[in-house]
Write an enzyme that holds these catalytic residues in place. Sequence first.
Site, PDB file in Angstrom:
ATOM      1  N   TYR A 165       0.863  -1.182   0.000  1.00 48.37           N
ATOM      2  CA  TYR A 165       0.000   0.000   0.000  1.00 48.37           C
ATOM      3  C   TYR A 165       0.895   1.227   0.000  1.00 48.37           C
ATOM      4  O   TYR A 165       1.676   1.441   0.935  1.00 48.37           O
ATOM      5  CB  TYR A 165      -0.916   0.020   1.227  1.00 48.37           C
ATOM      6  CG  TYR A 165      -1.808   1.240   1.271  1.00 48.37           C
ATOM      7  CD1 TYR A 165      -3.001   1.275   0.568  1.00 48.37           C
ATOM      8  CD2 TYR A 165      -1.435   2.365   2.008  1.00 48.37           C
ATOM      9  CE1 TYR A 165      -3.814   2.402   0.580  1.00 48.37           C
ATOM     10  CE2 TYR A 165      -2.244   3.493   2.033  1.00 48.37           C
ATOM     11  CZ  TYR A 165      -3.422   3.509   1.316  1.00 48.37           C
ATOM     12  OH  TYR A 165      -4.220   4.629   1.334  1.00 48.37           O
ATOM     13  N   ASP A 192       9.310   2.703   0.714  1.00 43.51           N
ATOM     14  CA  ASP A 192       8.171   3.435   1.257  1.00 43.51           C
ATOM     15  C   ASP A 192       8.223   3.313   2.774  1.00 43.51           C
ATOM     16  O   ASP A 192       7.863   2.286   3.342  1.00 43.51           O
ATOM     17  CB  ASP A 192       6.878   2.852   0.700  1.00 43.51           C
ATOM     18  CG  ASP A 192       5.629   3.509   1.268  1.00 43.51           C
ATOM     19  OD1 ASP A 192       5.738   4.244   2.269  1.00 43.51           O
ATOM     20  OD2 ASP A 192       4.539   3.275   0.720  1.00 43.51           O
ATOM     21  N   LYS A 247       2.749  10.432   7.436  1.00 43.98           N
ATOM     22  CA  LYS A 247       2.091  10.054   8.675  1.00 43.98           C
ATOM     23  C   LYS A 247       2.548  10.915   9.858  1.00 43.98           C
ATOM     24  O   LYS A 247       1.997  11.963  10.113  1.00 43.98           O
ATOM     25  CB  LYS A 247       2.312   8.567   8.980  1.00 43.98           C
ATOM     26  CG  LYS A 247       1.763   7.621   7.926  1.00 43.98           C
ATOM     27  CD  LYS A 247       0.262   7.618   7.865  1.00 43.98           C
ATOM     28  CE  LYS A 247      -0.272   6.549   6.946  1.00 43.98           C
ATOM     29  NZ  LYS A 247      -1.724   6.608   6.779  1.00 43.98           N
TER      30      LYS A 247
END
Length: 441
Positions: free
Chosen positions: A165, A246, A273
Amino acid sequence: MSATALRRNLTPTDAVAEARARYAAARPESAAIHAQARGRLAGGNTRSVLFYAPFPTAMERGEGCWLLDVDGNRYLDLCGEYTAGLLGHTDARVAAAVARAMDGGISLAGVGRAEGAFAALMCERFPVLERVRFTNSGTEANLLALAAARAFTGRTAVMAFEGGYHGGVLSYTAGQNPVNMPVPTLLVPYNDIEAARTMLRKRGGEIAAVIVEPMLGSGGCIPAAPGFLAMLREETAACGALLICDEVMTSRHGPSGAAALAGVRPDLATFGKWIAGGLTAGAFGGREAVMAVFDGHRPGSLPHAGTFNNNVLSMAAGPVALAEAFPPARAETLFAFGESLRARLNAVFREAGVPACFTGMGSMMTVHFRDPPPDRPYAEGPEEAALRELFFFDMLEAGIYLARRGMVALSLPVGPAEADRFVEAVTGFVAERGPLLRGAA
């Protein structure tokens, strides 16, 4: 027969139905908010991960690692805003930095001191970053990193992994997603060293970049197998493709992120985040030669738009989050704390003899209703899916809020007492639902 005995004798499907009914009965105000929202919002909300039937809980406020919903129910927050809420809900240092920034004006349409200071701290914290640029989210960071790789290499294809993801338009948790950006993508099973090596040796000349999470986040908190990232580093270097790690979620692991823990230095890395203390932010960067494709001093440089890339609030909060709230030593402590908690939870399952486990690294973990622990994403059977939903609702009833998919992301305010509370809740779940858990084996 007691209510507990009756609940133990239910099938997984019936148990979920009963749990949903109890959930709904305890949250009439959340139900009303959702019903009203459906009149204007498609589906009643505007973020798919927060939707679940019969309706999602509406939160009123948060403090530290605790949440209060609109119906007065209080929860220990172990969702941690899907890793973005690393500092908790009310970090005074971040709040003060944001207040100071707001006093100077919110939208200035210019660069400022904070942007360069934040970038310097990022490069110091993450040695992979020779140069860095900011975005509004991890999704944008991954899109821009891929754009940089395609421009730098002159190639178009991307190699990614099943279960990966990389944002709302780069999601492979269920194979190819119709919402994804139309980038030619070669999908390979995660942690399959031979399949990935074969793909790179066969089609490496077409591949601009391999994008990989050092640990799958949304895909089940499954860490990279020993040697997996090192093989990707070796093979991408051999075929001229770039390796993008990532680290939007996994940059919280250890002083410099999960790739550094594995001893791997990618060409580019992406972040998001938590890096601005819970405010919207993302970043991407890496080798100076690659990042130079965005250097406005050079003719023909790539554009990098985004009104709020360097917004004054995130730029003010970021240095506080990196240097004050979550310095490298604190990252090491949190990692060890999470490792210990996961071991305790797995001991509960093991001692009860049920086929369940938590996988993960450090402060991130996800429950799986199977044993042995999975090393890659899998197709969940109907009983497993029911048990996962049952776990979610039973944890809510016990006053524990976690991701619907069973993921936990610890925040800094979570301490030993809160860890004990979670272990106790999982122990109670195993005691009450043991027959269902063993029946799924």
